[in-house]
Design an enzyme around this catalytic site. Structure first.
Site, PDB file in Angstrom:
ATOM      1  N   GLY A  93      37.057  30.975  10.145  1.00 56.71           N
ATOM      2  CA  GLY A  93      36.142  31.741  10.466  1.00 56.71           C
ATOM      3  C   GLY A  93      36.331  32.492  11.877  1.00 56.71           C
ATOM      4  N   GLN A 108      34.340  37.193  19.439  1.00 58.08           N
ATOM      5  CA  GLN A 108      35.425  36.122  19.486  1.00 58.08           C
ATOM      6  C   GLN A 108      36.965  37.115  20.057  1.00 58.08           C
ATOM      7  OE1 GLN A 108      34.906  33.262  16.091  1.00 58.08           O
ATOM      8  NE2 GLN A 108      35.999  32.071  17.638  1.00 58.08           N
ATOM      9  N   CYS A 168      36.778  25.261  17.514  1.00 58.83           N
ATOM     10  CA  CYS A 168      36.677  26.741  17.614  1.00 58.83           C
ATOM     11  C   CYS A 168      37.690  27.347  18.144  1.00 58.83           C
ATOM     12  CB  CYS A 168      35.466  26.847  18.503  1.00 58.83           C
ATOM     13  SG  CYS A 168      35.023  28.557  18.836  1.00 58.83           S
ATOM     14  N   LEU A 169      38.405  28.449  17.759  1.00 56.59           N
ATOM     15  CA  LEU A 169      39.448  29.348  18.197  1.00 56.59           C
ATOM     16  C   LEU A 169      39.330  29.717  19.677  1.00 56.59           C
ATOM     17  CD1 LEU A 169      40.226  31.193  15.104  1.00 56.59           C
ATOM     18  CD2 LEU A 169      41.075  29.509  15.702  1.00 56.59           C
ATOM     19  N   HIS A 209      28.271  28.408  11.901  1.00 54.40           N
ATOM     20  CA  HIS A 209      29.121  28.390  13.288  1.00 54.40           C
ATOM     21  C   HIS A 209      29.336  29.901  13.740  1.00 54.40           C
ATOM     22  CE1 HIS A 209      32.462  26.972  15.837  1.00 54.40           C
ATOM     23  NE2 HIS A 209      32.653  28.080  15.966  1.00 54.40           N
ATOM     24  N   GLU A 210      29.680  30.596  12.675  1.00 55.42           N
ATOM     25  CA  GLU A 210      30.091  32.034  12.998  1.00 55.42           C
ATOM     26  C   GLU A 210      28.593  32.853  13.368  1.00 55.42           C
ATOM     27  OE1 GLU A 210      32.885  32.886  13.823  1.00 55.42           O
ATOM     28  OE2 GLU A 210      33.678  30.766  12.740  1.00 55.42           O
ATOM     29  N   HIS A 259      27.880  32.362  16.969  1.00 56.84           N
ATOM     30  CA  HIS A 259      28.640  32.904  17.932  1.00 56.84           C
ATOM     31  C   HIS A 259      27.928  34.322  17.987  1.00 56.84           C
ATOM     32  CE1 HIS A 259      32.394  31.235  18.909  1.00 56.84           C
ATOM     33  NE2 HIS A 259      32.511  30.924  17.836  1.00 56.84           N
TER      34      HIS A 259
END
Length: 161
Positions: free
Chosen positions: A46, A51, A90-91, A132-133, A136
């Protein structure tokens, strides 16, 4: 399409509430394409626009199941049910993982790339990825809500032993 730089914590954009998308046009289509390409290149499941340094309420998710790539603009979680506790990474926080409590099933409302409204339900890992997204987009990182946080490399080594 282009692979974008993934912003890392503690960049301030990751702590801001992203702006609502009002124009569904070629720029949005390019953003969605770039986000998907960036997510796949980074081997993520995701990605949210903040991000990659863009304060817009846009996410892409692909958990590798039959759902495939899901794009959602201005997503809202409108129902939550049950609970699951599981690992997340997480990226934007590449060295840490954590165990995070999330809803087991969610219902979302949002728009596709052309501005058509739609709703969908998600369970299990897909529900986790969406939550999660969406976090963000509200300036929340998994490290803010995790039950425990650990070094990703140390945990991986322990699992190999």
């Amino acid at each position: 399409m282009a692979i974008k730089f993934i912003v890392k914590d503690p960049d301030s954009i990751l702590r801001e509430k992203a702006m609502t998308v009002t124009k569904f046009n070629a720029n949005l289509h390019k953003l969605l394409n770039d986000m998907a390409e960036t997510m796949y290149d980074a081997e993520g499941v995701g990605l949210a626009a903040p991000q990659i340094g863009i304060s817009k309420r846009v996410i892409v998710v692909d958990v590798g199941d039959e759902s495939g790539l899901i794009e959602m603009v201005n997503p809202e979680i409108i129902e939550k049910e049950g609970e699951q506790l599981g690992p997340e990474g997480c990226l934007s926080i590449p060295d840490l993982n954590g165990d995070v409590r999330r809803a087991q099933r969610i219902k979302l409302r949002g728009f596709d790339r052309n501005g058509a409204a739609f709703e969908m339900e998600a369970t299990d890992f897909l529900a986790r990825a969406f939550q999660h997204e969406v976090d963000h987009l509200n300036g929340v990182l998994f490290t803010d809500i995790a039950d425990s946080i650990y070094d990703a490399a140390v945990r991986a080594r322990k699992h190999e032993e």
